[in-house]
Design a protein around this motif. Structure first.
Motif, short mmCIF file in Angstrom:
data_model
loop_
_atom_site.label_atom_id
_atom_site.label_comp_id
_atom_site.label_asym_id
_atom_site.label_seq_id
_atom_site.Cartn_x
_atom_site.Cartn_y
_atom_site.Cartn_z
N ALA A 122 0.81 -1.18 0.00
CA ALA A 122 0.03 0.01 -0.01
C ALA A 122 0.73 1.40 0.03
O ALA A 122 1.78 1.23 0.55
CB ALA A 122 -0.89 0.02 1.27
N GLY A 123 0.17 2.46 -0.52
CA GLY A 123 1.13 3.43 -0.61
C GLY A 123 1.97 3.62 -1.91
O GLY A 123 1.90 3.09 -2.91
N GLY A 124 3.07 4.38 -1.80
CA GLY A 124 3.97 4.61 -2.87
C GLY A 124 3.40 5.60 -3.68
O GLY A 124 2.74 6.34 -3.47
N VAL A 125 4.47 5.80 -4.74
CA VAL A 125 4.19 6.83 -5.64
C VAL A 125 2.99 6.35 -6.61
O VAL A 125 2.86 5.54 -7.17
CB VAL A 125 5.61 7.01 -6.61
CG1 VAL A 125 5.11 8.03 -7.55
CG2 VAL A 125 6.43 7.69 -5.51
N THR A 126 1.83 7.10 -6.52
CA THR A 126 0.58 6.85 -7.24
C THR A 126 0.73 6.36 -8.56
O THR A 126 0.27 5.52 -9.05
CB THR A 126 -0.33 8.16 -7.12
OG1 THR A 126 -0.68 8.37 -5.93
CG2 THR A 126 -1.65 7.77 -7.71
N GLU A 127 1.67 6.86 -9.45
CA GLU A 127 1.73 7.01 -10.79
C GLU A 127 2.22 5.47 -11.08
O GLU A 127 1.87 4.75 -12.12
CB GLU A 127 2.69 7.80 -11.36
CG GLU A 127 2.09 9.10 -11.81
CD GLU A 127 2.49 10.07 -10.38
OE1 GLU A 127 2.44 11.36 -10.69
OE2 GLU A 127 2.63 9.59 -9.21
N TRP A 128 3.08 4.72 -10.19
CA TRP A 128 3.58 3.52 -10.51
C TRP A 128 3.18 2.52 -9.44
O TRP A 128 3.95 1.49 -9.17
CB TRP A 128 5.18 4.03 -10.38
CG TRP A 128 5.53 5.10 -11.19
CD1 TRP A 128 6.24 5.92 -10.76
CD2 TRP A 128 5.08 5.17 -12.45
NE1 TRP A 128 6.52 6.82 -11.55
CE2 TRP A 128 5.89 6.65 -12.70
CE3 TRP A 128 4.95 4.59 -13.53
CZ2 TRP A 128 5.86 7.12 -13.98
CZ3 TRP A 128 4.54 4.99 -14.94
CH2 TRP A 128 5.26 6.35 -15.16
#
Length: 527
Positions: free
Chosen positions: A380-386
């Motif tokens: 969950a989370g992380g950079v939205t685009e990827w």
């Protein structure tokens, strides 16, 4: 509602209609009655080939005009009525180049790519020293034309010495061409030599009988280096060269048999320029290129996103009836049936990737019809685009982080699938990156052999997993390919032995990892 045709699909339908109507006297309705652009293109190609065989003539004539170091947006801002008329009457296609370590965004690699129709990992030119050139295996399109059909008349004129002479590491266009003119723009100045090129080329194109020609002008690049692409001087140089282009085009139209001839005109550039001046690096300004094309079958005012520099040579060769086997490029009228490219209208701008300009729309997580993405194992989370497999463009993805080999993904076109754990990891998250891209069910016949083809660009590091899996009739997926090392800008062909009784197959691309690196997939097909 009638389907909207895109990219090469639009071009191939128009080409098929034009050729069939011209050759057989058929109407556009007849040519497209099947509703199958690929079938129409095949019929048109067979008709054109049969006509050429019967009459002993080539299918057409082609002129490629090379303008060094031109930024498309600055061309649009300049006083350039002749080039803008070509754009209005034909196709404009913006594109991007590689970067180091594949090759610098310099003239040597750029013109070699345009001339040979293959990328630098094949033609071997990485910079302006021409060290490693492999023109013997990957010759320029004029040489290919001569080798295939010596009866073709070929011509090249340039004032950057390596293009048409042995000076400074050349020639890019070999002595196989019937006529070559080489002036010394570096020594004598491009502002004085470009007009001489235009005058000589105009005479040859008007009074001679060239089937395939290349004409080059160099002074715009010089203005870019001296004053920058944002300067008034750069626009003025575009204006001066536009006048020379007009002179050449007027000569073509003045040919006594012009009305009976089938001409295709292509205009292209080898690299871009920064606003301050200069190129060779990996910015989108330096990597920017374009192709402008006019001719039968090319819709007026059309704009495309799936064209690459390697397509110039392929288009030129196809126009004069020479096979394009072995090229990375494809003719402009080749069909584009990659479902990823249908996503372009749905692409959105950045969310977390602040290094990408806000106006660039270049990613989506919504797959094309029939495809799916399984993110059940994703953190969950992380950079939205990827966050899991995404679908992106080169302009968007490469600006997420430059100089990490993303620019080397040259064999993908338009929109491609990308799993980038390296960029995803740049924002707080839980768990790891683990995402699977899944194709639709494709019909197969048990006991047969099929080939899974796709373009891919993979950078490896310990701890990553990149696997291709297949599943027949909904059974548990089995691994057919595991990547354990870098696979840079590669075309994959994986043989599949279809088990007895199988009626459908589904392909999965599973990628897992954390920081470092990524995997792209494009143009997935069974052949």
């Amino acid at each position: 509602m009638s389907p909207v045709l895109r990219g090469r699909t639009l071009a191939v339908t128009a080409t098929a209609t034009a050729l069939l109507a011209t050759t057989l006297g058929l109407t556009a309705t007849t040519a497209s009655a099947s509703g199958d652009p690929r079938a129409a293109a095949e019929a048109a190609a067979k008709t054109a080939a049969a006509t050429a065989t019967t009459t002993g003539s080539s299918p057409g004539k082609v002129l490629v005009i090379g303008l060094d170091g031109v930024v498309l947006d600055r061309l649009k801002a300049a006083n350039a009525p002749n080039l803008k008329a070509l754009m209005a009457e034909g196709l404009t296609a913006r594109s991007t180049l590689y970067a180091s370590p594949m090759a610098a965004t310099s003239s040597g690699p750029g013109w070699s790519t345009i001339a040979t129709g293959v990328w630098p990992d094949k033609h071997g030119v990485k910079d302006n020293t021409f060290t490693g050139k492999n023109y013997a295996a990957h010759p320029d399109f004029l040489t290919r034309a001569e080798n295939a059909n010596p009866a073709l008349n070929t011509y090249a004129a340039a004032d950057w010495e390596p293009l048409t002479s042995a000076d400074a590491g050349g020639p890019v266009f070999s002595a196989k061409a019937d006529k070559r003119l080489s002036l010394k723009g570096d020594r004598d100045g491009y502002e004085s030599e470009d007009p001489k090129i235009a005058t000589a080329a105009s005479a040859e194109l008007r009074d001679g009988n060239p089937d395939a020609s290349f004409v080059y002008f160099g002074q715009i690049d010089g203005a870019g280096h001296s004053y920058g692409a944002a300067s008034r001087q750069y626009l003025d140089a575009i204006g001066r060269v536009d006048t020379l282009v007009g002179q050449v085009l007027t000569a073509v139209k003045a040919r006594p048999a012009y009305a009976q001839e089938n001409w295709k005109i292509l205009v292209t550039t080898d690299h871009g320029h920064t606003d301050a001046g200069g190129h060779g690096g990996s910015t989108i300004q330096e990597r920017g290129t374009f192709v402008i094309a006019k001719g039968a079958g090319i819709p007026a005012g059309s704009v495309r996103d799936d064209v690459k520099l390697v397509d110039v040579a392929a288009t030129a060769l196809a126009q004069v009836g020479v096979p394009t086997t072995g090229l990375d490029g494809v003719p402009l009228d080749s069909p584009d049936d990659d479902p990823f490219d249908t996503l372009r209208p749905a692409l959105q701008s950045r969310v977390d990737e602040t290094g990408i300009p806000a106006g660039v729309k270049g990613f989506t997580h919504t797959p094309p019809a029939g495809w799916s993405v399984d993110n059940s194992r994703m953190g969950a989370g992380g950079v939205t685009e990827w966050a899991g497999w995404a679908f992106a463009t080169d302009e968007f993805w490469t600006q997420a982080q430059r100089d990490q080999w993303r620019e080397l993904n040259v064999r993908s076109r338009d929109v491609f699938a990308v799993a980038d754990s390296d960029e995803w990891d740049d924002k707080t998250h839980t768990g790891t990156f683990d995402s699977t891209l899944i194709t639709p069910k494709w019909a197969v016949t048990g006991g047969s052999t099929r080939t899974l083809d796709f373009e891919t660009h993979y950078r490896h590091e310990a701890g990553q997993t990149a696997q291709v899996l297949v599943s027949y009739n909904g059974a548990a997926p089995t691994v057919v390919k595991t990547y354990t090392a870098d696979a840079v800008a590669r075309t994959e062909s994986l043989p599949l032995q279809i088990p007895a009784g199988a009626t459908d197959v589904r392909i999965r691309f599973r990628y897992s990892g954390t920081n470092n690196w990524y995997w792209t997939v494009d143009n997935v097909r069974l052949s």
